[in-house]
Scaffold this active site. Structure first.
Site, PDB file in Angstrom:
ATOM      1  N   GLU A  29       0.831  -1.224   0.000  1.00 32.48           N
ATOM      2  CA  GLU A  29       0.000   0.000   0.000  1.00 32.48           C
ATOM      3  C   GLU A  29       0.858   1.264   0.000  1.00 32.48           C
ATOM      4  OE1 GLU A  29      -1.407   1.784   3.554  1.00 32.48           O
ATOM      5  OE2 GLU A  29      -1.187  -0.068   4.708  1.00 32.48           O
ATOM      6  N   LYS A  90      -5.461  10.736   1.237  1.00 29.22           N
ATOM      7  CA  LYS A  90      -5.589   9.357   1.700  1.00 29.22           C
ATOM      8  C   LYS A  90      -6.811   8.751   1.014  1.00 29.22           C
ATOM      9  CE  LYS A  90      -6.272   7.143   6.209  1.00 29.22           C
ATOM     10  NZ  LYS A  90      -6.389   7.415   7.655  1.00 29.22           N
ATOM     11  N   ASP A 142     -16.346   5.907  14.637  1.00 27.46           N
ATOM     12  CA  ASP A 142     -15.133   5.789  13.831  1.00 27.46           C
ATOM     13  C   ASP A 142     -14.698   4.330  13.721  1.00 27.46           C
ATOM     14  OD1 ASP A 142     -12.795   6.037  12.454  1.00 27.46           O
ATOM     15  OD2 ASP A 142     -11.911   7.561  13.756  1.00 27.46           O
ATOM     16  N   SER A 144     -12.919   1.887  10.822  1.00 30.73           N
ATOM     17  CA  SER A 144     -12.211   1.992   9.544  1.00 30.73           C
ATOM     18  C   SER A 144     -12.960   1.297   8.421  1.00 30.73           C
ATOM     19  CB  SER A 144     -10.818   1.389   9.672  1.00 30.73           C
ATOM     20  OG  SER A 144     -10.186   1.382   8.409  1.00 30.73           O
ATOM     21  N   ALA A 145     -12.939   1.934   7.262  1.00 26.86           N
ATOM     22  CA  ALA A 145     -13.525   1.320   6.059  1.00 26.86           C
ATOM     23  C   ALA A 145     -12.760   0.060   5.655  1.00 26.86           C
ATOM     24  CB  ALA A 145     -13.538   2.328   4.917  1.00 26.86           C
ATOM     25  N   LYS A 163      -2.995  -2.119  16.204  1.00 26.11           N
ATOM     26  CA  LYS A 163      -2.385  -1.547  17.411  1.00 26.11           C
ATOM     27  C   LYS A 163      -3.470  -1.068  18.353  1.00 26.11           C
ATOM     28  CE  LYS A 163       0.262   1.412  15.148  1.00 26.11           C
ATOM     29  NZ  LYS A 163      -0.193   1.193  13.783  1.00 26.11           N
TER      30      LYS A 163
HETATM   31  N1  PSU Z   1      -1.970   1.361  10.698  1.00 27.07           N
HETATM   32  C1  PSU Z   1      -0.639   1.573  10.736  1.00 27.07           C
HETATM   33  N2  PSU Z   1      -0.056   2.312   9.789  1.00 27.07           N
HETATM   34  C2  PSU Z   1      -0.770   2.867   8.770  1.00 27.07           C
HETATM   35  C3  PSU Z   1      -2.184   2.614   8.721  1.00 27.07           C
HETATM   36  C4  PSU Z   1      -2.727   1.862   9.701  1.00 27.07           C
HETATM   37  O1  PSU Z   1       0.017   1.100  11.636  1.00 27.07           O
HETATM   38  O2  PSU Z   1      -0.190   3.557   7.933  1.00 27.07           O
HETATM   39  C5  PSU Z   1      -2.966   3.148   7.569  1.00 27.07           C
HETATM   40  C6  PSU Z   1      -3.385   2.024   6.608  1.00 27.07           C
HETATM   41  O3  PSU Z   1      -3.299   2.506   5.289  1.00 27.07           O
HETATM   42  C7  PSU Z   1      -4.831   1.766   6.967  1.00 27.07           C
HETATM   43  C8  PSU Z   1      -5.280   3.152   7.356  1.00 27.07           C
HETATM   44  O4  PSU Z   1      -5.593   1.228   5.906  1.00 27.07           O
HETATM   45  O5  PSU Z   1      -4.183   3.700   8.058  1.00 27.07           O
HETATM   46  C9  PSU Z   1      -6.513   3.140   8.212  1.00 27.07           C
HETATM   47  O6  PSU Z   1      -6.966   4.451   8.355  1.00 27.07           O
HETATM   48  P1  PSU Z   1      -8.411   4.742   8.977  1.00 27.07           P
HETATM   49  O7  PSU Z   1      -8.300   4.355  10.406  1.00 27.07           O
HETATM   50  O8  PSU Z   1      -8.604   6.200   8.754  1.00 27.07           O
HETATM   51  O9  PSU Z   1      -9.360   3.881   8.189  1.00 27.07           O
HETATM   52 MN    MN Z   2     -11.456   6.289  10.671  1.00 30.45          MN
END
Ligand code: PSU
Ligand code: MN
Length: 306
Positions: A29, A90, A142, A144-145, A163
């Site tokens: 990614e 993003k 919140d 994540s998608a 994490k």
């Molecule tokens: N966790 C990490 N490093 C990252 C991400 C997650 O330790 O860089 C990134 C990944 O690309 C993941 C995104 O898909 O954050 C999730 O973001 P959100 O919580 O906004 O969906």
């Molecule tokens: Mn989010």
């Protein structure tokens, strides 16, 4: 790839050939490059991941969007550009077509990278951590998608778990609801990114690439579409002290709340803050676990291609 897709996607010849011939390919990614780490470590990390995948006998495919073109595989200069450019959007599922239509740059998240991987026929994807259910999601909504994507897009994501900036228990509950298998690679415990164990279990432990590949074939041959999490714990030597990182995460969470951070900015904000607060120790661990995932991802891709 069909003609409609070819209009939007540039795939490096080496990757297309490998896919045509059924050779192993591993997706990587780009949010981790633009939002997950600072320059130059971000570019070094991306290059090292590609190198490790090659050493294992697979072909790396770093996925990103540059000036509206979906890139499957980046050139040396493109990666450098991507790692230094500020303000790259993003890109998760909702953003993808907008960035393409507007001719903008986009860093694909786990969700975004899964979508593009499936479009071009890549089944294995290695990264650091996936997104999940944030703490206090009961109030903020919140989630994540990435989790929604895992429920419907058929790509296996090799990661080091999630994490504890997230609510790990709730994340696993949502994965269960959405029918996403969670495999512990060489472990019975779901890993917590910086540490090898979260105290939560996995659905099943698998100890070698062949077992994972056999499982993936069974799932997808049966027409049970959707992603899989292959949770691969951080190497012992790179593991962080649990109490120390837990305390730093608590502080980072308080700070993000006080600073009013919301939505897609939350994860990058917390990561950046943690790298600073731990004087780079969390970054060093982060790098090692990503390399470890690239290696296991390549091994699984090889077994799966057989
Ligand atoms: N966790 C990490 N490093 C990252 C991400 C997650 O330790 O860089 C990134 C990944 O690309 C993941 C995104 O898909 O954050 C999730 O973001 P959100 O919580 O906004 O969906
Ligand atoms: Mn989010």
């Amino acid at each position: 790839m069909n003609e409609k897709l070819m209009k939007y996607i540039d795939i490096l010849p080496e990757i297309q050939e490998a896919l045509n011939e059924g050779k192993p390919v591993v997706a990587l990614e780009s949010t981790i490059i633009s939002h997950g780490m600072e320059y130059p470590q971000n570019v070094e990390c991306a290059r090292r991941c590609e190198e490790i995948i090659r050493e294992e006998g697979a072909v790396p495919a770093t996925i990103a969007i540059i000036q509206g073109r979906i890139k499957v595989g980046l050139s040396y200069d493109e990666l450098e550009y991507f790692g230094t450019e500020k303000g790259i959007r993003k890109v998760s599922r909702r953003d993808l077509a907008m960035v393409v239509a507007n001719g903008k740059d986009g860093a694909t998240t786990v969700a975004g990278t899964m979508i593009i991987s499936e479009m071009v026929g890549i089944s294995i994807f290695a990264t650091g951590g996936v997104g999940g259910v944030h703490r206090k999601a009961q109030e903020t909504f919140d989630i994540s998608a990435d989790l929604e994507e895992l429920s419907k897009t058929s790509v296996a994501v090799v990661c080091a778990g999630v994490k504890s900036i997230l609510d790990i228990g709730l994340t696993l509950e949502v994965l269960e609801t959405k029918g996403v298998p969670v495999i512990g690679y060489g472990t019975d415990d779901f890993p917590a990114f910086y540490t090898r164990s979260s105290g939560f279990g996995v659905d099943e432990r698998m100890d070698d690439p062949e077992t994972v590949a056999t499982f993936l074939s069974a799932k997808w041959n049966l027409g049970i579409n959707g992603g899989v999490i292959v949770a691969n714990p951080i190497p012992v030597a790179a593991e962080m002290d649990e109490a120390y990182i837990a305390a730093e995460i608590e502080k980072a969470l308080v700070k993000s709340e006080n600073d009013g951070i919301k939505g897609k900015d939350v994860t990058p904000y917390l990561l950046k803050h943690l790298f600073g607060a731990t004087e780079g120790k969390s970054l060093a661990s982060n790098l090692e676990l990503v390399y470890n995932n690239a290696r296991i991802g390549a091994k699984i891709a090889k077994a799966f291609s057989k």
